[in-house]
Write an enzyme that holds these catalytic residues in place. Structure first.
Site, PDB file in Angstrom:
ATOM      1  N   GLY A  88       0.783  -1.222   0.153  1.00 26.50           N
ATOM      2  CA  GLY A  88      -0.054   0.029  -0.140  1.00 26.50           C
ATOM      3  C   GLY A  88       0.895   1.314  -0.068  1.00 26.50           C
ATOM      4  O   GLY A  88       2.159   1.247   0.230  1.00 26.50           O
ATOM      5  N   GLY A  90       2.496   3.944   1.479  1.00 28.24           N
ATOM      6  CA  GLY A  90       3.164   4.152   2.811  1.00 28.24           C
ATOM      7  C   GLY A  90       3.581   5.503   2.907  1.00 28.24           C
ATOM      8  O   GLY A  90       3.755   6.041   3.989  1.00 28.24           O
ATOM      9  N   ARG A 174       2.888  13.990  -7.973  1.00 29.04           N
ATOM     10  CA  ARG A 174       3.143  13.276  -9.063  1.00 29.04           C
ATOM     11  C   ARG A 174       1.744  13.081  -9.794  1.00 29.04           C
ATOM     12  O   ARG A 174       0.583  13.025  -9.040  1.00 29.04           O
ATOM     13  CB  ARG A 174       3.651  11.720  -8.539  1.00 29.04           C
ATOM     14  N   ASP A 250       4.525  -4.394  -7.591  1.00 29.65           N
ATOM     15  CA  ASP A 250       3.845  -3.187  -7.131  1.00 29.65           C
ATOM     16  C   ASP A 250       4.381  -1.820  -7.734  1.00 29.65           C
ATOM     17  O   ASP A 250       3.857  -1.079  -7.559  1.00 29.65           O
ATOM     18  CB  ASP A 250       3.903  -2.953  -5.378  1.00 29.65           C
ATOM     19  N   ASP A 260       7.167   5.079 -10.437  1.00 27.98           N
ATOM     20  CA  ASP A 260       8.069   4.594  -9.126  1.00 27.98           C
ATOM     21  C   ASP A 260       9.717   4.862  -9.507  1.00 27.98           C
ATOM     22  O   ASP A 260      10.425   3.707  -9.651  1.00 27.98           O
ATOM     23  CB  ASP A 260       7.805   3.323  -8.287  1.00 27.98           C
TER      24      ASP A 260
END
Length: 490
Positions: A88, A90, A174, A250, A260
Protein backbone atom coordinates in the site's frame (compact mmCIF):
# COMPACT_ATOMS: atom_id res chain seq x y z
CA UNK A 1 -6.47 33.65 -4.44
CA UNK A 2 -8.15 30.27 -4.13
CA UNK A 3 -6.43 27.23 -5.58
CA UNK A 4 -9.06 25.33 -7.54
CA UNK A 5 -8.70 21.68 -8.48
CA UNK A 6 -11.67 20.37 -10.51
CA UNK A 7 -11.49 17.00 -8.77
CA UNK A 8 -13.45 13.91 -9.67
CA UNK A 9 -12.87 10.98 -7.34
CA UNK A 10 -13.82 7.69 -8.94
CA UNK A 11 -11.30 5.50 -7.09
CA UNK A 12 -12.41 6.67 -3.67
CA UNK A 13 -15.97 5.76 -4.71
CA UNK A 14 -14.93 2.09 -4.80
CA UNK A 15 -15.48 -0.11 -1.71
CA UNK A 16 -13.63 0.80 1.48
CA UNK A 17 -11.34 -2.23 1.16
CA UNK A 18 -9.58 -0.56 -1.79
CA UNK A 19 -7.95 2.19 0.26
CA UNK A 20 -7.63 3.97 3.59
CA UNK A 21 -8.95 7.49 4.01
CA UNK A 22 -6.13 9.58 5.43
CA UNK A 23 -5.16 13.24 5.15
CA UNK A 24 -1.62 14.45 4.54
CA UNK A 25 0.34 15.37 7.65
CA UNK A 26 1.05 19.13 7.68
CA UNK A 27 4.67 20.21 7.32
CA UNK A 28 6.41 23.09 9.03
CA UNK A 29 7.36 25.55 6.29
CA UNK A 30 6.64 24.49 2.69
CA UNK A 31 8.55 26.26 -0.06
CA UNK A 32 8.08 25.71 -3.77
CA UNK A 33 11.23 24.49 -5.51
CA UNK A 34 9.80 23.81 -8.94
CA UNK A 35 6.40 24.02 -10.58
CA UNK A 36 5.82 22.32 -13.92
CA UNK A 37 3.83 25.18 -15.39
CA UNK A 38 3.14 23.54 -18.77
CA UNK A 39 1.80 20.42 -17.08
CA UNK A 40 -0.34 22.51 -14.73
CA UNK A 41 -1.98 24.23 -17.70
CA UNK A 42 -2.53 20.86 -19.40
CA UNK A 43 -4.29 19.64 -16.26
CA UNK A 44 -6.59 22.66 -16.26
CA UNK A 45 -4.87 24.24 -13.25
CA UNK A 46 -3.70 27.83 -12.86
CA UNK A 47 0.09 27.84 -12.47
CA UNK A 48 0.15 31.41 -11.15
CA UNK A 49 -2.14 30.41 -8.30
CA UNK A 50 -0.20 27.19 -7.62
CA UNK A 51 2.97 29.28 -7.31
CA UNK A 52 1.53 31.28 -4.39
CA UNK A 53 2.26 30.43 -0.75
CA UNK A 54 -1.23 28.92 -0.53
CA UNK A 55 -0.44 26.78 -3.57
CA UNK A 56 2.81 25.62 -1.99
CA UNK A 57 0.91 24.60 1.13
CA UNK A 58 -1.42 22.44 -0.97
CA UNK A 59 1.48 20.90 -2.91
CA UNK A 60 3.16 20.06 0.41
CA UNK A 61 0.03 18.59 1.99
CA UNK A 62 -0.29 21.32 4.61
CA UNK A 63 -3.62 22.49 3.20
CA UNK A 64 -6.29 20.43 1.42
CA UNK A 65 -7.84 21.88 -1.73
CA UNK A 66 -11.60 21.94 -2.11
CA UNK A 67 -12.97 18.72 -3.56
CA UNK A 68 -10.03 16.55 -2.50
CA UNK A 69 -10.85 13.13 -1.08
CA UNK A 70 -7.42 12.02 0.19
CA UNK A 71 -6.73 8.30 0.27
CA UNK A 72 -3.83 5.86 0.50
CA UNK A 73 -4.32 3.00 -1.95
CA UNK A 74 -4.08 -0.62 -0.84
CA UNK A 75 -1.94 -3.08 -2.77
CA UNK A 76 0.28 -6.11 -2.32
CA UNK A 77 3.29 -7.17 -4.36
CA UNK A 78 6.21 -9.42 -5.13
CA UNK A 79 9.36 -7.62 -4.00
CA UNK A 80 12.44 -9.25 -5.53
CA UNK A 81 10.34 -12.37 -6.03
CA UNK A 82 9.01 -12.56 -2.46
CA UNK A 83 5.29 -12.00 -1.98
CA UNK A 84 4.15 -9.42 0.57
CA UNK A 85 0.35 -9.58 1.00
CA UNK A 86 -0.02 -5.99 2.19
CA UNK A 87 2.06 -3.03 1.04
CA UNK A 88 0.00 0.00 0.00
CA UNK A 89 0.84 3.70 -0.19
CA UNK A 90 3.13 4.11 2.78
CA UNK A 91 4.18 7.68 1.99
CA UNK A 92 1.85 8.77 -0.79
CA UNK A 93 -1.66 10.18 -0.66
CA UNK A 94 -3.97 10.49 -3.66
CA UNK A 95 -5.76 13.84 -3.49
CA UNK A 96 -8.10 13.19 -6.39
CA UNK A 97 -8.46 13.01 -10.17
CA UNK A 98 -8.75 15.69 -12.83
CA UNK A 99 -9.56 15.51 -16.54
CA UNK A 100 -6.73 16.96 -18.62
CA UNK A 101 -7.02 18.91 -21.87
CA UNK A 102 -6.87 15.66 -23.87
CA UNK A 103 -9.88 14.34 -21.96
CA UNK A 104 -7.75 11.84 -20.03
CA UNK A 105 -8.31 11.26 -16.32
CA UNK A 106 -5.19 11.90 -14.23
CA UNK A 107 -4.41 11.15 -10.58
CA UNK A 108 -2.82 13.90 -8.53
CA UNK A 109 -0.82 12.35 -5.71
CA UNK A 110 1.46 13.73 -3.02
CA UNK A 111 4.56 11.62 -2.40
CA UNK A 112 6.28 12.15 0.94
CA UNK A 113 3.16 13.61 2.54
CA UNK A 114 3.26 11.72 5.84
CA UNK A 115 2.42 8.34 7.34
CA UNK A 116 -0.57 6.23 6.33
CA UNK A 117 -1.99 2.94 7.68
CA UNK A 118 0.35 1.24 5.16
CA UNK A 119 3.58 2.91 6.33
CA UNK A 120 4.86 -0.17 8.21
CA UNK A 121 6.71 1.89 10.84
CA UNK A 122 8.05 4.29 8.19
CA UNK A 123 7.86 8.05 8.62
CA UNK A 124 5.87 8.58 5.42
CA UNK A 125 8.24 11.34 4.35
CA UNK A 126 10.63 11.81 1.44
CA UNK A 127 14.08 13.31 1.33
CA UNK A 128 14.95 16.05 -1.14
CA UNK A 129 17.31 13.89 -3.23
CA UNK A 130 14.82 11.18 -4.27
CA UNK A 131 12.16 13.83 -4.98
CA UNK A 132 14.50 15.69 -7.34
CA UNK A 133 15.64 12.43 -8.94
CA UNK A 134 12.05 11.44 -9.72
CA UNK A 135 11.25 14.93 -11.02
CA UNK A 136 14.28 14.92 -13.32
CA UNK A 137 14.01 11.38 -14.64
CA UNK A 138 10.23 11.26 -15.08
CA UNK A 139 10.24 14.54 -17.02
CA UNK A 140 13.21 13.32 -19.08
CA UNK A 141 11.28 10.16 -19.93
CA UNK A 142 8.31 12.27 -20.99
CA UNK A 143 10.54 14.33 -23.30
CA UNK A 144 11.93 11.08 -24.74
CA UNK A 145 8.38 10.01 -25.64
CA UNK A 146 8.21 7.14 -23.16
CA UNK A 147 4.94 6.58 -21.21
CA UNK A 148 5.52 7.78 -17.69
CA UNK A 149 4.12 9.35 -14.58
CA UNK A 150 4.84 13.08 -14.52
CA UNK A 151 6.04 15.56 -11.94
CA UNK A 152 3.84 18.58 -11.30
CA UNK A 153 5.79 20.13 -8.45
CA UNK A 154 8.56 19.70 -5.91
CA UNK A 155 8.31 21.43 -2.54
CA UNK A 156 10.67 21.51 0.43
CA UNK A 157 8.94 20.81 3.73
CA UNK A 158 11.00 22.92 6.09
CA UNK A 159 11.68 19.73 8.08
CA UNK A 160 14.48 17.20 8.10
CA UNK A 161 14.04 13.46 7.62
CA UNK A 162 16.29 10.79 9.06
CA UNK A 163 17.77 8.27 6.66
CA UNK A 164 21.42 7.27 7.10
CA UNK A 165 21.80 10.89 8.19
CA UNK A 166 19.59 13.94 8.56
CA UNK A 167 18.43 15.22 5.16
CA UNK A 168 16.14 18.03 4.03
CA UNK A 169 12.57 16.81 3.50
CA UNK A 170 10.50 17.37 0.38
CA UNK A 171 7.20 16.43 -1.25
CA UNK A 172 6.66 15.52 -4.90
CA UNK A 173 3.32 16.07 -6.62
CA UNK A 174 3.04 13.15 -9.01
CA UNK A 175 0.60 12.86 -11.90
CA UNK A 176 -0.39 9.51 -13.43
CA UNK A 177 -3.05 8.02 -15.66
CA UNK A 178 -3.62 6.03 -12.48
CA UNK A 179 -1.64 4.45 -9.68
CA UNK A 180 -3.19 1.00 -10.12
CA UNK A 181 -0.56 -1.73 -10.20
CA UNK A 182 -0.28 -5.46 -10.71
CA UNK A 183 0.06 -5.50 -6.94
CA UNK A 184 -3.37 -3.89 -6.58
CA UNK A 185 -4.92 -6.98 -8.16
CA UNK A 186 -2.71 -9.19 -6.00
CA UNK A 187 -4.04 -7.52 -2.85
CA UNK A 188 -7.55 -8.87 -3.52
CA UNK A 189 -6.53 -12.17 -5.09
CA UNK A 190 -4.38 -13.04 -2.06
CA UNK A 191 -7.46 -12.65 0.12
CA UNK A 192 -9.62 -14.81 -2.12
CA UNK A 193 -11.73 -11.72 -2.84
CA UNK A 194 -12.91 -12.48 -6.38
CA UNK A 195 -15.53 -9.73 -6.20
CA UNK A 196 -12.78 -7.25 -5.38
CA UNK A 197 -10.71 -8.46 -8.34
CA UNK A 198 -13.76 -8.11 -10.60
CA UNK A 199 -14.61 -4.62 -9.35
CA UNK A 200 -11.01 -3.53 -9.83
CA UNK A 201 -10.92 -5.04 -13.33
CA UNK A 202 -14.15 -3.28 -14.27
CA UNK A 203 -12.74 0.02 -12.98
CA UNK A 204 -9.50 -0.44 -14.94
CA UNK A 205 -11.38 -1.31 -18.14
CA UNK A 206 -13.59 1.78 -17.83
CA UNK A 207 -10.61 4.02 -17.10
CA UNK A 208 -7.80 2.67 -19.27
CA UNK A 209 -9.27 0.27 -21.83
CA UNK A 210 -12.80 1.57 -22.58
CA UNK A 211 -12.77 0.06 -26.08
CA UNK A 212 -12.94 -3.45 -24.63
CA UNK A 213 -15.86 -2.84 -22.24
CA UNK A 214 -18.29 -4.53 -24.61
CA UNK A 215 -15.92 -7.23 -25.80
CA UNK A 216 -17.16 -10.80 -25.68
CA UNK A 217 -14.47 -11.61 -23.10
CA UNK A 218 -13.52 -8.27 -21.51
CA UNK A 219 -11.23 -9.71 -18.82
CA UNK A 220 -9.22 -11.65 -21.39
CA UNK A 221 -9.02 -8.46 -23.44
CA UNK A 222 -7.83 -6.59 -20.36
CA UNK A 223 -4.91 -8.96 -19.90
CA UNK A 224 -4.13 -8.67 -23.62
CA UNK A 225 -4.11 -4.88 -23.33
CA UNK A 226 -1.81 -4.80 -20.31
CA UNK A 227 0.54 -7.32 -21.95
CA UNK A 228 0.72 -5.20 -25.11
CA UNK A 229 1.43 -1.98 -23.22
CA UNK A 230 4.08 -3.51 -21.00
CA UNK A 231 5.82 -5.16 -23.96
CA UNK A 232 5.98 -1.82 -25.75
CA UNK A 233 7.05 0.06 -22.61
CA UNK A 234 9.97 -2.21 -21.75
CA UNK A 235 11.15 -2.17 -25.38
CA UNK A 236 11.23 1.63 -25.18
CA UNK A 237 13.26 1.45 -21.96
CA UNK A 238 15.88 -0.74 -23.59
CA UNK A 239 16.11 1.50 -26.64
CA UNK A 240 17.32 4.43 -24.52
CA UNK A 241 19.44 2.42 -22.06
CA UNK A 242 17.08 2.84 -19.10
CA UNK A 243 17.20 0.52 -16.08
CA UNK A 244 14.20 0.76 -13.77
CA UNK A 245 16.05 -0.88 -10.91
CA UNK A 246 13.13 -2.25 -8.91
CA UNK A 247 10.59 -3.96 -11.16
CA UNK A 248 8.49 -5.40 -8.37
CA UNK A 249 4.87 -6.19 -9.18
CA UNK A 250 3.80 -3.23 -7.05
CA UNK A 251 5.88 -1.02 -9.36
CA UNK A 252 4.27 -2.37 -12.54
CA UNK A 253 1.54 -0.05 -13.76
CA UNK A 254 -1.68 -1.38 -15.29
CA UNK A 255 -1.88 1.73 -17.47
CA UNK A 256 1.48 0.98 -19.13
CA UNK A 257 3.32 3.95 -17.63
CA UNK A 258 6.78 3.95 -16.07
CA UNK A 259 6.15 4.38 -12.35
CA UNK A 260 8.18 4.63 -9.15
CA UNK A 261 11.56 6.12 -10.00
CA UNK A 262 13.65 4.84 -7.12
CA UNK A 263 17.14 3.49 -7.89
CA UNK A 264 16.58 3.98 -11.63
CA UNK A 265 19.43 4.91 -13.95
CA UNK A 266 20.51 5.29 -17.57
CA UNK A 267 23.52 3.32 -18.73
CA UNK A 268 26.66 5.08 -19.82
CA UNK A 269 28.69 2.32 -21.49
CA UNK A 270 26.61 -0.51 -22.93
CA UNK A 271 26.49 -3.56 -20.69
CA UNK A 272 23.52 -5.96 -20.85
CA UNK A 273 24.22 -7.11 -17.26
CA UNK A 274 24.32 -3.57 -15.88
CA UNK A 275 22.82 -3.06 -12.42
CA UNK A 276 22.88 0.19 -10.45
CA UNK A 277 20.36 -0.43 -7.66
CA UNK A 278 22.08 -0.97 -4.33
CA UNK A 279 19.37 -3.42 -3.26
CA UNK A 280 19.50 -5.58 -6.41
CA UNK A 281 22.40 -7.71 -5.21
CA UNK A 282 21.60 -10.66 -7.49
CA UNK A 283 20.99 -8.67 -10.67
CA UNK A 284 17.34 -9.70 -10.90
CA UNK A 285 16.43 -6.38 -12.50
CA UNK A 286 19.55 -5.91 -14.66
CA UNK A 287 19.13 -4.07 -17.97
CA UNK A 288 18.76 -7.15 -20.17
CA UNK A 289 16.55 -8.98 -17.66
CA UNK A 290 13.79 -6.38 -17.85
CA UNK A 291 11.70 -8.07 -20.59
CA UNK A 292 11.80 -11.41 -18.76
CA UNK A 293 10.81 -9.77 -15.47
CA UNK A 294 7.97 -7.88 -17.15
CA UNK A 295 6.55 -11.19 -18.36
CA UNK A 296 7.00 -12.67 -14.88
CA UNK A 297 5.04 -9.77 -13.41
CA UNK A 298 2.32 -10.11 -16.06
CA UNK A 299 2.04 -13.80 -15.19
CA UNK A 300 1.26 -12.76 -11.61
CA UNK A 301 -1.49 -10.50 -12.98
CA UNK A 302 -2.88 -13.37 -15.04
CA UNK A 303 -3.04 -15.53 -11.92
CA UNK A 304 -5.23 -12.91 -10.27
CA UNK A 305 -7.60 -12.82 -13.24
CA UNK A 306 -8.04 -16.59 -13.60
CA UNK A 307 -11.36 -16.72 -11.65
CA UNK A 308 -12.76 -14.14 -14.09
CA UNK A 309 -11.71 -16.19 -17.12
CA UNK A 310 -13.52 -19.44 -16.41
CA UNK A 311 -14.95 -21.53 -13.60
CA UNK A 312 -12.77 -24.37 -14.92
CA UNK A 313 -9.26 -23.66 -13.69
CA UNK A 314 -7.47 -25.71 -16.36
CA UNK A 315 -9.37 -23.85 -19.06
CA UNK A 316 -8.63 -20.48 -17.44
CA UNK A 317 -4.92 -21.32 -17.19
CA UNK A 318 -4.78 -22.37 -20.83
CA UNK A 319 -6.43 -19.12 -21.92
CA UNK A 320 -4.08 -17.03 -19.78
CA UNK A 321 -1.01 -18.86 -21.08
CA UNK A 322 -2.09 -18.17 -24.64
CA UNK A 323 -2.34 -14.43 -23.94
CA UNK A 324 0.96 -14.35 -22.03
CA UNK A 325 2.53 -16.16 -24.97
CA UNK A 326 1.96 -13.03 -27.05
CA UNK A 327 4.35 -10.98 -24.91
CA UNK A 328 7.56 -12.22 -26.53
CA UNK A 329 6.31 -11.50 -30.04
CA UNK A 330 5.03 -8.04 -29.14
CA UNK A 331 8.20 -7.11 -27.26
CA UNK A 332 10.49 -8.41 -30.00
CA UNK A 333 8.54 -6.58 -32.70
CA UNK A 334 8.73 -3.27 -30.81
CA UNK A 335 12.37 -3.70 -29.82
CA UNK A 336 13.63 -4.79 -33.23
CA UNK A 337 11.66 -2.05 -34.98
CA UNK A 338 13.21 0.47 -32.61
CA UNK A 339 16.72 -0.88 -33.17
CA UNK A 340 16.31 -0.68 -36.95
CA UNK A 341 15.32 2.97 -36.60
CA UNK A 342 18.33 3.62 -34.37
CA UNK A 343 20.71 2.48 -37.12
CA UNK A 344 18.80 4.24 -39.90
CA UNK A 345 16.87 1.42 -41.54
CA UNK A 346 13.40 2.18 -42.86
CA UNK A 347 12.52 -1.36 -43.98
CA UNK A 348 12.92 -4.80 -42.42
CA UNK A 349 15.06 -7.37 -44.18
CA UNK A 350 16.59 -10.70 -43.35
CA UNK A 351 19.84 -10.21 -41.50
CA UNK A 352 18.89 -6.89 -39.90
CA UNK A 353 18.47 -8.40 -36.44
CA UNK A 354 21.92 -10.00 -36.60
CA UNK A 355 23.42 -6.76 -37.91
CA UNK A 356 22.17 -4.75 -34.94
CA UNK A 357 23.09 -7.48 -32.47
CA UNK A 358 26.64 -7.54 -33.82
CA UNK A 359 26.88 -3.80 -33.13
CA UNK A 360 25.58 -4.25 -29.59
CA UNK A 361 28.03 -7.11 -28.97
CA UNK A 362 30.93 -4.98 -30.20
CA UNK A 363 29.75 -2.09 -28.00
CA UNK A 364 29.63 -4.35 -24.95
CA UNK A 365 33.13 -5.72 -25.60
CA UNK A 366 34.57 -2.25 -26.17
CA UNK A 367 32.86 -0.25 -23.39
CA UNK A 368 31.15 1.98 -25.96
CA UNK A 369 28.84 4.64 -24.58
CA UNK A 370 25.27 3.60 -25.46
CA UNK A 371 23.80 7.05 -26.06
CA UNK A 372 26.78 8.64 -27.79
CA UNK A 373 27.41 5.68 -30.10
CA UNK A 374 23.94 5.83 -31.59
CA UNK A 375 23.79 9.63 -31.67
CA UNK A 376 27.09 9.88 -33.52
CA UNK A 377 26.06 7.05 -35.80
CA UNK A 378 23.31 9.42 -36.94
CA UNK A 379 25.96 11.85 -38.21
CA UNK A 380 27.98 9.06 -39.80
CA UNK A 381 24.85 8.01 -41.69
CA UNK A 382 24.68 11.49 -43.22
CA UNK A 383 28.06 11.04 -44.83
CA UNK A 384 30.36 12.17 -42.04
CA UNK A 385 33.41 10.04 -41.34
CA UNK A 386 33.30 7.32 -38.73
CA UNK A 387 35.81 8.91 -36.37
CA UNK A 388 33.34 10.19 -33.78
CA UNK A 389 31.75 6.74 -33.53
CA UNK A 390 35.07 4.87 -33.61
CA UNK A 391 36.20 6.97 -30.64
CA UNK A 392 33.58 5.26 -28.49
CA UNK A 393 35.26 1.86 -28.87
CA UNK A 394 38.38 0.78 -26.97
CA UNK A 395 39.31 -1.08 -30.18
CA UNK A 396 38.06 1.14 -33.04
CA UNK A 397 38.64 -1.61 -35.61
CA UNK A 398 35.74 -3.49 -34.01
CA UNK A 399 33.48 -0.73 -35.32
CA UNK A 400 35.18 -0.56 -38.74
CA UNK A 401 34.26 -4.12 -39.65
CA UNK A 402 30.65 -3.58 -38.63
CA UNK A 403 30.42 -0.17 -40.33
CA UNK A 404 31.36 -1.65 -43.71
CA UNK A 405 28.42 -4.08 -43.51
CA UNK A 406 26.13 -1.32 -42.23
CA UNK A 407 26.90 1.03 -45.11
CA UNK A 408 26.32 -1.80 -47.54
CA UNK A 409 22.90 -2.37 -45.98
CA UNK A 410 22.06 1.36 -46.11
CA UNK A 411 22.76 1.32 -49.85
CA UNK A 412 19.76 -0.99 -50.28
CA UNK A 413 17.37 1.77 -49.18
CA UNK A 414 16.05 4.72 -51.13
CA UNK A 415 16.15 7.50 -48.55
CA UNK A 416 18.60 10.35 -48.89
CA UNK A 417 21.41 10.80 -46.38
CA UNK A 418 19.66 13.87 -44.96
CA UNK A 419 16.39 12.00 -44.53
CA UNK A 420 18.18 9.16 -42.79
CA UNK A 421 20.07 11.47 -40.47
CA UNK A 422 16.90 13.35 -39.49
CA UNK A 423 15.07 10.09 -38.77
CA UNK A 424 17.95 8.75 -36.69
CA UNK A 425 18.36 11.95 -34.71
CA UNK A 426 14.66 11.80 -33.85
CA UNK A 427 15.13 8.46 -32.04
CA UNK A 428 18.72 8.70 -30.80
CA UNK A 429 18.85 11.33 -28.03
CA UNK A 430 21.88 13.51 -27.46
CA UNK A 431 20.94 14.08 -23.84
CA UNK A 432 19.89 11.68 -21.10
CA UNK A 433 19.86 12.21 -17.32
CA UNK A 434 23.30 10.77 -16.73
CA UNK A 435 23.79 9.53 -13.19
CA UNK A 436 26.72 11.78 -12.35
CA UNK A 437 24.77 14.83 -13.48
CA UNK A 438 21.75 13.89 -11.39
CA UNK A 439 23.91 13.30 -8.32
CA UNK A 440 25.68 16.64 -8.81
CA UNK A 441 22.33 18.43 -9.04
CA UNK A 442 21.12 16.77 -5.83
CA UNK A 443 24.34 17.65 -3.98
CA UNK A 444 23.96 21.30 -5.01
CA UNK A 445 20.28 21.38 -4.03
CA UNK A 446 20.99 20.00 -0.57
CA UNK A 447 23.19 23.08 -0.19
CA UNK A 448 20.29 25.26 -1.35
CA UNK A 449 21.63 25.82 -4.89
CA UNK A 450 18.93 24.93 -7.39
CA UNK A 451 20.52 26.50 -10.48
CA UNK A 452 22.07 23.17 -11.64
CA UNK A 453 18.66 21.48 -11.20
CA UNK A 454 16.97 24.11 -13.37
CA UNK A 455 19.67 23.90 -16.01
CA UNK A 456 19.53 20.11 -16.19
CA UNK A 457 15.74 20.22 -16.60
CA UNK A 458 16.16 22.70 -19.46
CA UNK A 459 18.67 20.45 -21.23
CA UNK A 460 16.60 17.30 -20.79
CA UNK A 461 13.41 18.93 -22.07
CA UNK A 462 14.87 18.84 -25.61
CA UNK A 463 16.80 15.54 -25.70
CA UNK A 464 16.92 15.24 -29.50
CA UNK A 465 18.22 18.77 -30.17
CA UNK A 466 21.95 19.52 -30.34
CA UNK A 467 21.91 22.47 -27.88
CA UNK A 468 25.54 23.55 -28.44
CA UNK A 469 25.46 25.71 -25.28
CA UNK A 470 25.00 22.56 -23.23
CA UNK A 471 27.26 20.22 -25.22
CA UNK A 472 29.11 19.19 -22.04
CA UNK A 473 25.94 17.44 -20.86
CA UNK A 474 26.32 14.86 -23.64
CA UNK A 475 29.61 13.62 -22.26
CA UNK A 476 29.90 10.45 -20.18
CA UNK A 477 31.42 10.71 -16.70
CA UNK A 478 35.13 10.82 -16.09
CA UNK A 479 36.37 7.78 -14.15
CA UNK A 480 36.22 9.67 -10.86
CA UNK A 481 32.65 10.86 -11.64
CA UNK A 482 31.16 7.44 -12.27
CA UNK A 483 28.14 6.50 -10.19
CA UNK A 484 28.24 2.79 -9.45
CA UNK A 485 25.16 2.52 -7.22
CA UNK A 486 21.79 4.21 -6.96
CA UNK A 487 19.52 4.11 -3.93
CA UNK A 488 15.83 3.72 -3.28
CA UNK A 489 15.35 6.67 -0.95
CA UNK A 490 12.77 5.15 1.40
Amino acid sequence: MTVHFPFQNTYSALPASFFARVAPTPVAAPRLIKLNRALAVHLGLDPDVLATPEGAEILAGKRLPDGADPIAMAYAGHQFGQFVPQLGDGRAILLGEVIDKDGIRRDIQLKGSGPTPFSRRGDGRAALGPVLREYIVSEAMFALGIPTTRSLAAVTSGENVMRETMLPGAVLTRVAASHIRVGTFQFFAARGDTDGVRQLADHVIARHYPDIAKAERPYHALLEGVVARQADLVARWLLVGFIHGVMNTDNTSISGETIDYGPCAFMDEYNPAQVFSSIDEMGRYAYANQPRIALWNLTRLAECLLPLFSDEQDKAIEQAQFILGEFAEKFTAAYQSGLRKKIGLFTARDGDEALVQDLLDAMAKNQADFTLTFRRLSDAAAGADNDSVRAQFTDPTAFDEWAARWRQRLADESQSAAERQAAMRAVNPAFIPRNHRVEAVIAAAVNNDYAPFEELLTVLSMPFEDQPTYAAYTEPPLPEQRVLQTFCGT
